[in-house]
Write a protein that holds these residues in place. Structure first.
Motif, mmCIF file in Angstrom:
data_model
loop_
_atom_site.group_PDB
_atom_site.id
_atom_site.type_symbol
_atom_site.label_atom_id
_atom_site.label_comp_id
_atom_site.label_asym_id
_atom_site.label_seq_id
_atom_site.Cartn_x
_atom_site.Cartn_y
_atom_site.Cartn_z
ATOM 1 N N LYS A 149 0.864 -1.178 0.000
ATOM 2 C CA LYS A 149 0.000 0.000 0.000
ATOM 3 C C LYS A 149 0.903 1.231 0.000
ATOM 4 C CE LYS A 149 -4.074 1.918 2.169
ATOM 5 N NZ LYS A 149 -5.133 1.729 3.136
ATOM 6 N N LEU A 150 0.706 2.094 -0.969
ATOM 7 C CA LEU A 150 1.583 3.254 -1.111
ATOM 8 C C LEU A 150 1.611 4.100 0.155
ATOM 9 C CD1 LEU A 150 3.482 4.819 -3.009
ATOM 10 C CD2 LEU A 150 1.492 6.151 -3.738
ATOM 11 N N SER A 151 0.466 4.344 0.760
ATOM 12 C CA SER A 151 0.421 5.203 1.953
ATOM 13 C C SER A 151 1.224 4.616 3.117
ATOM 14 C CB SER A 151 -1.022 5.471 2.377
ATOM 15 O OG SER A 151 -1.699 4.262 2.635
ATOM 16 N N ASN A 152 1.474 3.325 3.127
ATOM 17 C CA ASN A 152 2.309 2.710 4.160
ATOM 18 C C ASN A 152 3.789 3.034 3.972
ATOM 19 O OD1 ASN A 152 0.045 1.581 5.315
ATOM 20 N ND2 ASN A 152 0.385 -0.452 4.459
ATOM 21 N N LEU A 153 4.128 3.593 2.824
ATOM 22 C CA LEU A 153 5.525 3.930 2.536
ATOM 23 C C LEU A 153 5.837 5.390 2.825
ATOM 24 C CD1 LEU A 153 5.857 1.967 -0.821
ATOM 25 C CD2 LEU A 153 6.619 1.251 1.453
ATOM 26 N N LYS A 154 4.889 6.104 3.435
ATOM 27 C CA LYS A 154 5.116 7.517 3.756
ATOM 28 C C LYS A 154 6.387 7.631 4.593
ATOM 29 C CE LYS A 154 2.538 11.603 4.407
ATOM 30 N NZ LYS A 154 1.238 12.158 4.327
ATOM 31 N N GLY A 155 7.198 8.612 4.265
ATOM 32 C CA GLY A 155 8.492 8.763 4.929
ATOM 33 C C GLY A 155 9.618 8.187 4.082
ATOM 34 N N LYS A 156 9.252 7.423 3.052
ATOM 35 C CA LYS A 156 10.237 6.879 2.117
ATOM 36 C C LYS A 156 10.031 7.517 0.752
ATOM 37 C CE LYS A 156 11.083 2.462 4.253
ATOM 38 N NZ LYS A 156 12.504 2.353 4.442
ATOM 39 N N LYS A 157 11.098 7.569 -0.023
ATOM 40 C CA LYS A 157 11.013 8.033 -1.406
ATOM 41 C C LYS A 157 10.620 6.833 -2.263
ATOM 42 C CE LYS A 157 15.009 10.731 -0.198
ATOM 43 N NZ LYS A 157 16.450 10.807 -0.396
ATOM 44 N N VAL A 158 9.830 7.076 -3.307
ATOM 45 C CA VAL A 158 9.339 5.969 -4.125
ATOM 46 C C VAL A 158 9.581 6.257 -5.608
ATOM 47 C CG1 VAL A 158 7.306 4.622 -4.794
ATOM 48 C CG2 VAL A 158 7.542 5.424 -2.428
ATOM 49 N N MET A 159 10.131 5.272 -6.288
ATOM 50 C CA MET A 159 10.207 5.294 -7.748
ATOM 51 C C MET A 159 9.142 4.318 -8.220
ATOM 52 S SD MET A 159 13.457 4.580 -10.260
ATOM 53 C CE MET A 159 13.201 2.956 -10.961
ATOM 54 N N LEU A 160 8.064 4.857 -8.810
ATOM 55 C CA LEU A 160 6.914 4.069 -9.221
ATOM 56 C C LEU A 160 6.901 3.951 -10.743
ATOM 57 C CD1 LEU A 160 4.255 2.682 -8.359
ATOM 58 C CD2 LEU A 160 3.150 4.928 -8.567
ATOM 59 N N ASN A 161 7.181 2.744 -11.219
ATOM 60 C CA ASN A 161 7.330 2.489 -12.648
ATOM 61 C C ASN A 161 6.160 1.668 -13.170
ATOM 62 O OD1 ASN A 161 8.526 0.229 -14.705
ATOM 63 N ND2 ASN A 161 9.446 2.222 -15.078
ATOM 64 N N PHE A 162 5.601 2.083 -14.309
ATOM 65 C CA PHE A 162 4.528 1.334 -14.973
ATOM 66 C C PHE A 162 5.105 0.693 -16.226
ATOM 67 C CE2 PHE A 162 2.396 4.328 -12.311
ATOM 68 C CZ PHE A 162 1.251 3.679 -11.878
ATOM 69 N N TRP A 163 4.855 -0.614 -16.389
ATOM 70 C CA TRP A 163 5.481 -1.349 -17.490
ATOM 71 C C TRP A 163 4.619 -2.537 -17.901
ATOM 72 C CZ3 TRP A 163 7.479 -6.447 -17.150
ATOM 73 C CH2 TRP A 163 7.307 -7.045 -15.899
ATOM 74 N N ALA A 164 5.036 -3.188 -18.999
ATOM 75 C CA ALA A 164 4.371 -4.402 -19.486
ATOM 76 C C ALA A 164 5.421 -5.340 -20.073
ATOM 77 C CB ALA A 164 3.326 -4.058 -20.546
ATOM 78 N N LYS A 209 -6.791 -0.408 -12.140
ATOM 79 C CA LYS A 209 -7.204 0.760 -11.354
ATOM 80 C C LYS A 209 -6.059 1.735 -11.106
ATOM 81 C CE LYS A 209 -11.151 -1.328 -9.092
ATOM 82 N NZ LYS A 209 -11.781 -1.727 -7.850
ATOM 83 N N VAL A 210 -4.879 1.227 -10.821
ATOM 84 C CA VAL A 210 -3.741 2.099 -10.550
ATOM 85 C C VAL A 210 -3.280 2.765 -11.849
ATOM 86 C CG1 VAL A 210 -1.406 2.215 -9.579
ATOM 87 C CG2 VAL A 210 -3.107 0.680 -8.577
ATOM 88 N N ASN A 211 -3.257 1.999 -12.907
ATOM 89 C CA ASN A 211 -2.930 2.523 -14.228
ATOM 90 C C ASN A 211 -3.837 3.712 -14.557
ATOM 91 O OD1 ASN A 211 -1.855 2.638 -16.874
ATOM 92 N ND2 ASN A 211 -3.330 1.152 -17.614
ATOM 93 N N GLU A 212 -5.130 3.568 -14.293
ATOM 94 C CA GLU A 212 -6.088 4.637 -14.555
ATOM 95 C C GLU A 212 -5.897 5.802 -13.593
ATOM 96 O OE1 GLU A 212 -10.070 3.067 -14.601
ATOM 97 O OE2 GLU A 212 -9.597 1.680 -16.240
ATOM 98 N N ALA A 213 -5.667 5.522 -12.322
ATOM 99 C CA ALA A 213 -5.493 6.587 -11.326
ATOM 100 C C ALA A 213 -4.292 7.465 -11.658
ATOM 101 C CB ALA A 213 -5.342 5.982 -9.933
ATOM 102 N N TYR A 214 -3.248 6.854 -12.192
ATOM 103 C CA TYR A 214 -2.039 7.601 -12.549
ATOM 104 C C TYR A 214 -2.073 8.097 -13.998
ATOM 105 C CZ TYR A 214 0.179 6.896 -8.099
ATOM 106 O OH TYR A 214 0.481 6.950 -6.754
ATOM 107 N N ILE A 245 11.594 0.982 -4.772
ATOM 108 C CA ILE A 245 11.271 0.850 -6.194
ATOM 109 C C ILE A 245 10.086 -0.094 -6.314
ATOM 110 C CG2 ILE A 245 12.059 0.008 -8.442
ATOM 111 C CD1 ILE A 245 14.891 0.840 -7.639
ATOM 112 N N LEU A 246 9.039 0.392 -6.978
ATOM 113 C CA LEU A 246 7.858 -0.415 -7.238
ATOM 114 C C LEU A 246 7.597 -0.407 -8.735
ATOM 115 C CD1 LEU A 246 5.494 0.974 -4.446
ATOM 116 C CD2 LEU A 246 6.871 -1.117 -4.372
ATOM 117 N N ALA A 247 7.477 -1.571 -9.319
ATOM 118 C CA ALA A 247 7.203 -1.692 -10.752
ATOM 119 C C ALA A 247 5.802 -2.275 -10.913
ATOM 120 C CB ALA A 247 8.245 -2.573 -11.427
ATOM 121 N N VAL A 248 4.884 -1.457 -11.413
ATOM 122 C CA VAL A 248 3.492 -1.879 -11.578
ATOM 123 C C VAL A 248 3.321 -2.467 -12.966
ATOM 124 C CG1 VAL A 248 1.085 -1.142 -11.607
ATOM 125 C CG2 VAL A 248 2.685 -0.090 -9.990
ATOM 126 N N ASN A 249 3.030 -3.756 -13.002
ATOM 127 C CA ASN A 249 2.810 -4.428 -14.284
ATOM 128 C C ASN A 249 1.351 -4.257 -14.688
ATOM 129 O OD1 ASN A 249 1.816 -7.117 -15.695
ATOM 130 N ND2 ASN A 249 3.896 -6.662 -16.340
#
Length: 178
Positions: free
Chosen positions: A63-78, A135-140, A104-108
């Motif tokens: 859950k992204l909100s659980n990572l508050k306080g950390k920097k995040v690299m959020l990558n969308f890929w296929a 849903k995340v693809n659409e939200a972003y 680092i989070l890679a959203v497939n």
């Protein structure tokens, strides 16, 4: 004869007015269109990153909100995306060298395909999240992949990169996060 001339002049005048009004509407449309395209190009820099909860390939929930306080690299890929494939080895290298306060989070976006096979073949060790319901693809507001958001420790989008990143681009964007 005079009636025909007057009728022709009136007709030409009406056509001219119609053309001028149509041209004015066309010049107004790009403003509306450019506003719409800005909205469709993804979330703006400075926006709060939308929260989400997705499962990883290993079944863990992130859950992204659980990572508050950390920097995040959020990558969308296929798995079928050539630029995505091209950046994966450098993302893996960056993952191994990164600071501990960066995640680092890679959203497939195509989890119905053989994601685990792709991960195994490419020896990827960073978390792969599965956006099965899109849903995340659409939200972003992802229009092209790969797209990567760099999110600061307060959950604010600081940088966005569309296309395959090099190791230097990853390091540069991540180093500027607070």
């Amino acid at each position: 004869m005079m009636k025909k001339v007057i009728a022709a002049v009136v007709l030409i005048s009406l056509l001219t007015v119609a053309i001028v009004q149509a041209m004015e509407k066309k010049t107004e449309q790009p403003d509306t269109a450019s506003t719409a395209s800005v909205n469709k190009e993804g979330l703006a820099i400075g926006a709060k990153a939308p929260d989400f909860e997705l499962k990883t390939l290993t079944g863990e929930t992130v859950k992204l909100s659980n990572l508050k306080g950390k920097k995040v690299m959020l990558n969308f890929w296929a798995t079928w995306c050539p630029p995505c494939k091209a950046e994966m080895p450098e993302m893996e290298q960056f993952y191994k060298e990164k600071d501990k306060d960066l995640v680092i989070l890679a959203v497939n976006i195509d989890p119905q395909l053989e994601v685990q096979k792709f991960v195994d073949e490419n020896k990827i060790t960073f978390p792969i999240l599965l956006d099965a319901e899109d849903k995340v693809n659409e939200a972003y507001q992802i229009l092209s992949i790969p797209t990567t958001y760099f999110i600061d420790s307060k959950g604010i989008i600081q940088y966005k990169f569309t296309g395959a990143m090099t190791l230097d681009i990853m390091k540069d964007n991540a180093s500027r996060l607070k």
